[in-house]
Scaffold this motif. Structure first.
Motif, PDB file in Angstrom:
ATOM      1  N   MET A  80       0.839  -1.203   0.000  1.00 55.75           N
ATOM      2  CA  MET A  80       0.000   0.000   0.000  1.00 55.75           C
ATOM      3  C   MET A  80       0.872   1.250   0.000  1.00 55.75           C
ATOM      4  N   LEU A  81       0.475   2.218  -0.795  1.00 55.48           N
ATOM      5  CA  LEU A  81       1.191   3.479  -0.871  1.00 55.48           C
ATOM      6  C   LEU A  81       1.141   4.196   0.471  1.00 55.48           C
ATOM      7  N   SER A  82       2.289   4.663   0.951  1.00 53.44           N
ATOM      8  CA  SER A  82       2.320   5.372   2.230  1.00 53.44           C
ATOM      9  C   SER A  82       2.934   6.757   2.061  1.00 53.44           C
ATOM     10  N   ILE A  83       2.286   7.737   2.662  1.00 59.08           N
ATOM     11  CA  ILE A  83       2.728   9.127   2.611  1.00 59.08           C
ATOM     12  C   ILE A  83       2.993   9.602   4.029  1.00 59.08           C
ATOM     13  N   GLY A  84       4.193  10.094   4.283  1.00 55.11           N
ATOM     14  CA  GLY A  84       4.523  10.635   5.595  1.00 55.11           C
ATOM     15  C   GLY A  84       4.223  12.126   5.631  1.00 55.11           C
ATOM     16  N   ILE A  85       3.438  12.552   6.609  1.00 57.17           N
ATOM     17  CA  ILE A  85       3.146  13.970   6.787  1.00 57.17           C
ATOM     18  C   ILE A  85       4.188  14.534   7.740  1.00 57.17           C
ATOM     19  N   VAL A  86       5.051  15.401   7.227  1.00 56.80           N
ATOM     20  CA  VAL A  86       6.137  15.940   8.048  1.00 56.80           C
ATOM     21  C   VAL A  86       6.108  17.468   8.035  1.00 56.80           C
ATOM     22  N   GLY A  87       6.816  18.034   8.978  1.00 58.63           N
ATOM     23  CA  GLY A  87       6.910  19.486   9.069  1.00 58.63           C
ATOM     24  C   GLY A  87       7.423  19.871  10.437  1.00 58.63           C
ATOM     25  N   LEU A  88       7.636  21.148  10.628  1.00 62.70           N
ATOM     26  CA  LEU A  88       8.011  21.654  11.943  1.00 62.70           C
ATOM     27  C   LEU A  88       6.830  21.508  12.894  1.00 62.70           C
ATOM     28  N   PRO A  89       7.045  21.624  14.200  1.00 62.52           N
ATOM     29  CA  PRO A  89       5.910  21.598  15.125  1.00 62.52           C
ATOM     30  C   PRO A  89       4.945  22.759  14.867  1.00 62.52           C
ATOM     31  N   ASN A  90       3.685  22.516  15.128  1.00 61.37           N
ATOM     32  CA  ASN A  90       2.645  23.556  15.084  1.00 61.37           C
ATOM     33  C   ASN A  90       2.431  24.166  13.698  1.00 61.37           C
ATOM     34  N   VAL A  91       2.537  23.359  12.666  1.00 64.14           N
ATOM     35  CA  VAL A  91       2.270  23.873  11.314  1.00 64.14           C
ATOM     36  C   VAL A  91       0.939  23.357  10.763  1.00 64.14           C
ATOM     37  N   GLY A  92       0.238  22.505  11.540  1.00 66.10           N
ATOM     38  CA  GLY A  92      -1.068  22.011  11.124  1.00 66.10           C
ATOM     39  C   GLY A  92      -1.078  20.567  10.658  1.00 66.10           C
ATOM     40  N   LYS A  93      -0.011  19.800  10.942  1.00 60.20           N
ATOM     41  CA  LYS A  93       0.059  18.414  10.487  1.00 60.20           C
ATOM     42  C   LYS A  93      -1.053  17.558  11.085  1.00 60.20           C
ATOM     43  N   SER A  94      -1.206  17.642  12.391  1.00 60.60           N
ATOM     44  CA  SER A  94      -2.185  16.782  13.052  1.00 60.60           C
ATOM     45  C   SER A  94      -3.617  17.174  12.698  1.00 60.60           C
ATOM     46  N   THR A  95      -3.860  18.458  12.498  1.00 60.09           N
ATOM     47  CA  THR A  95      -5.186  18.897  12.057  1.00 60.09           C
ATOM     48  C   THR A  95      -5.478  18.320  10.673  1.00 60.09           C
ATOM     49  N   LEU A  96      -4.481  18.358   9.801  1.00 59.20           N
ATOM     50  CA  LEU A  96      -4.629  17.814   8.459  1.00 59.20           C
ATOM     51  C   LEU A  96      -4.866  16.307   8.514  1.00 59.20           C
ATOM     52  N   PHE A  97      -4.119  15.629   9.364  1.00 57.32           N
ATOM     53  CA  PHE A  97      -4.273  14.181   9.514  1.00 57.32           C
ATOM     54  C   PHE A  97      -5.672  13.837  10.010  1.00 57.32           C
ATOM     55  N   LYS A  98      -6.162  14.619  10.948  1.00 61.17           N
ATOM     56  CA  LYS A  98      -7.507  14.394  11.484  1.00 61.17           C
ATOM     57  C   LYS A  98      -8.545  14.549  10.384  1.00 61.17           C
ATOM     58  N   ALA A  99      -8.352  15.537   9.528  1.00 63.71           N
ATOM     59  CA  ALA A  99      -9.266  15.738   8.399  1.00 63.71           C
ATOM     60  C   ALA A  99      -9.186  14.569   7.423  1.00 63.71           C
ATOM     61  N   LEU A 100      -7.987  14.047   7.226  1.00 60.07           N
ATOM     62  CA  LEU A 100      -7.788  12.932   6.290  1.00 60.07           C
ATOM     63  C   LEU A 100      -8.501  11.675   6.750  1.00 60.07           C
ATOM     64  N   THR A 101      -8.395  11.366   7.977  1.00 58.43           N
ATOM     65  CA  THR A 101      -8.847  10.070   8.472  1.00 58.43           C
ATOM     66  C   THR A 101     -10.081  10.147   9.355  1.00 58.43           C
ATOM     67  N   LYS A 102     -10.477  11.349   9.732  1.00 62.26           N
ATOM     68  CA  LYS A 102     -11.556  11.539  10.709  1.00 62.26           C
ATOM     69  C   LYS A 102     -11.229  10.782  11.997  1.00 62.26           C
ATOM     70  N   LYS A 103      -9.934  10.652  12.235  1.00 61.12           N
ATOM     71  CA  LYS A 103      -9.468   9.940  13.411  1.00 61.12           C
ATOM     72  C   LYS A 103      -8.983  10.972  14.431  1.00 61.12           C
ATOM     73  N   GLN A 104      -9.408  10.822  15.662  1.00 63.67           N
ATOM     74  CA  GLN A 104      -9.037  11.798  16.681  1.00 63.67           C
ATOM     75  C   GLN A 104      -7.545  11.686  17.011  1.00 63.67           C
ATOM     76  N   VAL A 105      -6.850  12.788  16.917  1.00 64.73           N
ATOM     77  CA  VAL A 105      -5.459  12.830  17.341  1.00 64.73           C
ATOM     78  C   VAL A 105      -5.285  14.004  18.289  1.00 64.73           C
ATOM     79  N   ASP A 106      -4.248  13.959  19.052  1.00 64.39           N
ATOM     80  CA  ASP A 106      -4.014  14.993  20.057  1.00 64.39           C
ATOM     81  C   ASP A 106      -3.438  16.243  19.398  1.00 64.39           C
ATOM     82  N   ILE A 107      -4.203  17.335  19.385  1.00 63.09           N
ATOM     83  CA  ILE A 107      -3.747  18.574  18.765  1.00 63.09           C
ATOM     84  C   ILE A 107      -3.585  19.605  19.877  1.00 63.09           C
ATOM     85  N   GLN A 108      -2.387  19.927  20.208  1.00 61.40           N
ATOM     86  CA  GLN A 108      -2.112  20.882  21.287  1.00 61.40           C
ATOM     87  C   GLN A 108      -1.076  21.894  20.825  1.00 61.40           C
ATOM     88  N   ASN A 109      -1.027  23.013  21.535  1.00 67.04           N
ATOM     89  CA  ASN A 109      -0.161  24.112  21.131  1.00 67.04           C
ATOM     90  C   ASN A 109       1.227  23.994  21.756  1.00 67.04           C
TER      91      ASN A 109
END
Length: 363
Positions: free
Chosen positions: A1-30
């Motif tokens: 299966m094709l796998s894509i790693g979502i990377v970036g500096l902290p606090n750039v919106g990665k986890s928010t984007l991931f949550k939108a992708l999967t509708k899976k709850q992840v911990d989004i904190q500042n």
């Protein structure tokens, strides 16, 4: 299966984007390093062709092809030397097929930036430098172990020195020119920067509505790499909305599709992938193949035996099959109608699978 790693500096919106992708709850904190272990989510690849074919075939179910997204915790300057949680994160990146690099463009006083300023071009340079430094360490270690005067060793040493020189000059491994005979070594080394990059400027909803554009510096930094612009907060809103609401939100923004749908398409394009299809009463299904693959090789996705036992296949473009089906109230007549009009082609082992092909394999 094709796998894509979502990377970036902290606090750039990665986890928010991931949550939108999967509708899976992840911990989004500042604060940095919220995501200590990579979150993995498998999502279906949007494909409007599936619904149309399933309706024609009265399929019991629809099975899209899938893509795996891995939300990897934020990298920081010095990660290659183990700063932050660098070593762990770099190991996680090494396992993916492509890298979706999220860069922050949005302004928000409530969300801190590790560098205290919004500078997406600089953020890209920081991340890529850390990946390059990690690859340089890999190459240097291999150089220390590579000894001998035989032809194979000479080829390896030549490739390693090219890689070292390029990486020291700040060039990603994927952009370093190597001879065909040197490429297997690069694959064996599994270098971080030998992967395809898709850059994802993360803008605010206001910037999205105002048709935000690249500045010269960011455009130059991204270069010829694939990119897609999106707003992670808007994508999260879409993911939590009904189809009707999604259409209204997209219309309000003047968009034809979501940024995430576009990101998935860019990932496929970057990795040179295509989609072929099968359809019938049981299911209508999408399958992934490398562009340029002979049909027996592509058919392995359906069943591993198909490559060896392949005799021939019937192939038709999905639009032509739909057109044939529209000429009859009986969905089962679509293939028959297509045969009568010469739209179905019987192909052998040398046929190169095309995006949008609907196939029936004969073994």
């Amino acid at each position: 299966m094709l796998s894509i790693g979502i990377v970036g500096l902290p606090n750039v919106g990665k986890s928010t984007l991931f949550k939108a992708l999967t509708k899976k709850q992840v911990d989004i904190q500042n604060y940095p390093f919220t995501t200590i272990d990579p979150n993995v989510g498998v999502v279906g690849v949007p494909d409007k062709r599936l619904e149309l074919l399933a309706r024609m075939s009265h399929s019991a179910k629809i099975v899209p092809t899938a893509i795996e997204f891995i939300d990897i915790a934020g990298l920081v300057k010095g990660a290659a030397q183990g700063e932050g949680l660098g070593n762990k994160f770099l190991a996680n990146i090494r396992e993916v097929d492509a890298i979706a690099e999220i860069v922050r463009v949005f302004e928000d006083e409530k969300i801190t930036h590790v560098h205290k300023r919004i500078d997406p071009a600089n953020d890209i340079e920081v991340i890529n430098t850390e990946l390059i430094l990690a690859d340089l360490e890999t190459v240097n270690k291999r150089l220390e172990k590579t000894k001998g005067n035989d032809e194979k060793t000479k080829i390896e040493l030549n490739a390693l020195n090219k890689l070292k020189l390029g990486l020291q000059s700040g060039i990603l491994a994927v952009d370093i020119n190597l001879d065909k005979k040197e490429l297997p070594l690069v694959k064996e080394l599994n270098l971080l920067t030998n992967k395809k990059f898709i850059y994802v400027p993360n803008i605010s909803e206001k910037q999205l509505k105002n048709d935000w554009q690249f500045n010269v510096e960011l455009k130059k930094t991204i270069g010829s790499n694939e990119f897609t612009v999106l707003s992670s907060t808007f994508e999260l809103l879409l993911s939590e909305s009904t189809p009707e609401e999604q259409k209204n939100y997209l219309d309000d923004m003047g968009l034809k599709e979501s940024g995430l749908d576009n990101l998935i398409k860019k990932a496929y394009s970057a990795l040179d992938l295509i989609t072929f299809l099968t359809t019938g009463e049981d299911e209508t299904r999408a399958w992934t193949a490398r562009a340029g693959s002979p049909i027996p090789q592509a058919a392995r996705a359906i069943h591993t035996d198909f490559e060896q036992k392949f005799i021939r296949a019937e192939v038709i473009n999905w639009q032509e099959l739909l057109a044939a089906g529209s000429r009859s109230t009986d969905s089962g007549q679509a293939w028959g109608n297509a045969r009568q009009t010469g739209k179905i082609h019987t192909v052998g082992k040398d046929y190169i699978i095309q995006d949008g092909d609907v196939i029936e394999i004969k073994i």
